[in-house]
Write a protein that holds these residues in place. Structure first.
Motif, PDB file in Angstrom:
ATOM      1  N   ARG A 201       0.824  -1.209   0.000  1.00 24.44           N
ATOM      2  CA  ARG A 201       0.000   0.000   0.000  1.00 24.44           C
ATOM      3  C   ARG A 201       0.861   1.264   0.000  1.00 24.44           C
ATOM      4  O   ARG A 201       2.063   1.227   0.227  1.00 24.44           O
ATOM      5  CB  ARG A 201      -0.924   0.023   1.222  1.00 24.44           C
TER       6      ARG A 201
ATOM      7  N   THR B  12      -3.546   6.475  -4.525  1.00 25.32           N
ATOM      8  CA  THR B  12      -3.161   5.124  -4.126  1.00 25.32           C
ATOM      9  C   THR B  12      -3.940   4.672  -2.893  1.00 25.32           C
ATOM     10  O   THR B  12      -4.222   3.482  -2.733  1.00 25.32           O
ATOM     11  CB  THR B  12      -1.651   5.046  -3.861  1.00 25.32           C
TER      12      THR B  12
ATOM     13  N   GLY C 200      -6.415   1.269  -2.620  1.00 23.46           N
ATOM     14  CA  GLY C 200      -6.382   0.291  -1.537  1.00 23.46           C
ATOM     15  C   GLY C 200      -7.727   0.113  -0.871  1.00 23.46           C
ATOM     16  O   GLY C 200      -8.113  -1.011  -0.507  1.00 23.46           O
TER      17      GLY C 200
ATOM     18  N   SER D 145       0.033  -0.817  -5.102  1.00 19.21           N
ATOM     19  CA  SER D 145      -0.774   0.381  -5.322  1.00 19.21           C
ATOM     20  C   SER D 145      -0.303   1.217  -6.498  1.00 19.21           C
ATOM     21  O   SER D 145      -1.060   2.011  -7.041  1.00 19.21           O
ATOM     22  CB  SER D 145      -0.822   1.234  -4.058  1.00 19.21           C
TER      23      SER D 145
END
Length: 316
Positions: A153, A160, A164, A216
């Motif tokens: 992540r 991003t 997630g 990510s």
């Protein structure tokens, strides 16, 4: 890739403008948050290329992933009195004071993949919710919606982070898939080392116990790809899915010696070009912002790229 329909009004607005009339008359400040990240560089370089085509003076600055540097660079450009600002992957919350100062100085600001701000004209974006869903569902499909995942992540970036969250939402409805290990990238200046250290430990801990890997953004995936190969894995052993696109991602998807399986490709070059064209229309020609972009975002399309269509995206 086809040009977004949203760019047509911009192209119409700027058609017929001669370069001689604005040569050296418009000074554009360009700030990219982290040029060591391919996507930031792609955006900034496209902005510079388009500005050069128009005969503008473009000053590109690299914040090297440091918030203080980012703020100082924006401050310096505002004090210099540039005619416009384009920021690539900026931080609207942390740079709120700088954007407010730019607005007070009548310096128009357009951001790319940064998030909205009341002090900027608009942000050029993809639909991160859709992008996240495309990546998550593709990955789950590759493992038949059953198995274990490793997840990388990055929570400090809005895009991003959304990706997630969408992954988590998809997993909440597909309980036969579980996350058995995850790492959240904390550093921006030394992000590759951060990802390498975190994911190397997870791969070692979960050897033989994971069926897919989600990252990510592609830069993280490249590091993970190398780690998986170093661990003795081969393409097809587990799918590695990420988001961003670009030549390096496409090359790895095509390469039989890479674990990279797919990416959701974001048109960063088109975004940079669109930012300059919109700046020209609004700041030079006086076109109303609302006629080009009615809200805080100009949305552009992203495309999922895997082995079935990667040849269409690779440069010859």
């Amino acid at each position: 890739m086809k040009t977004s329909r949203l760019l047509k009004p911009i192209a119409m607005a700027v058609a017929g403008i001669t370069l001689a009339g604005q040569a050296a008359a418009f000074e554009l400040g360009v700030v990219a948050f982290q040029m060591s990240s391919e996507t930031h560089a792609r955006c900034a370089n496209a902005v510079e290329a388009r500005a050069t085509e128009l005969g503008w003076e473009a000053q590109i600055l690299n914040s090297n992933g440091a918030l203080q540097t980012h703020a100082e660079q924006l401050d310096n450009l505002i004090q210099k009195g540039v005619d416009g600002l384009v920021v690539c992957m900026s931080k609207p919350v942390e740079a709120d004071g700088q954007f407010e100062a730019a607005k007070a100085a009548s310096i128009p600001v357009i951001s790319v993949m940064s998030g909205s701000s009341p002090h900027t004209l608009f942000d050029i974006q993809v639909n991160e919710y859709g992008v996240g869903a495309d990546a998550a569902l593709y990955l789950l499909g590759m493992i038949n919606f059953r198995g274990n995942l490793l997840v990388q992540r990055f929570e400090a970036n809005a895009g991003t982070r959304i990706r997630g969250k969408i992954l988590d939402s998809v997993l909440s409805e597909n309980t036969a898939v579980q996350i058995v290990g995850e790492h959240s990238m904390a550093r921006t200046q030394s992000w590759r080392e951060d990802v390498r250290n975190g994911m190397q430990a997870l791969i070692l801990q979960q050897t033989g116990n994971f069926d897919g890997v989600w990252a990510s953004f592609d830069g993280q995936a490249f590091v993970i790809d190398d780690l998986l190969l170093a661990a003795g894995m081969s393409k097809g052993d587990v799918p590695l899915i990420s988001i961003d696109g670009g030549e390096e991602a496409f090359r790895r998807i095509k390469d039989e010696n890479s674990m990279m399986t797919a990416t959701v490709s974001i048109p960063f070059e088109e975004m940079g070009t669109a930012a300059v064209d919109a700046m020209q229309a609004i700041a030079v020609e006086g076109v109303e912002k609302e006629t080009l972009v009615p809200g805080p975002y100009m949305f552009m399309n992203a495309v999922l790229v895997d082995a079935s269509n990667v040849d269409e995206f690779l440069s010859e």
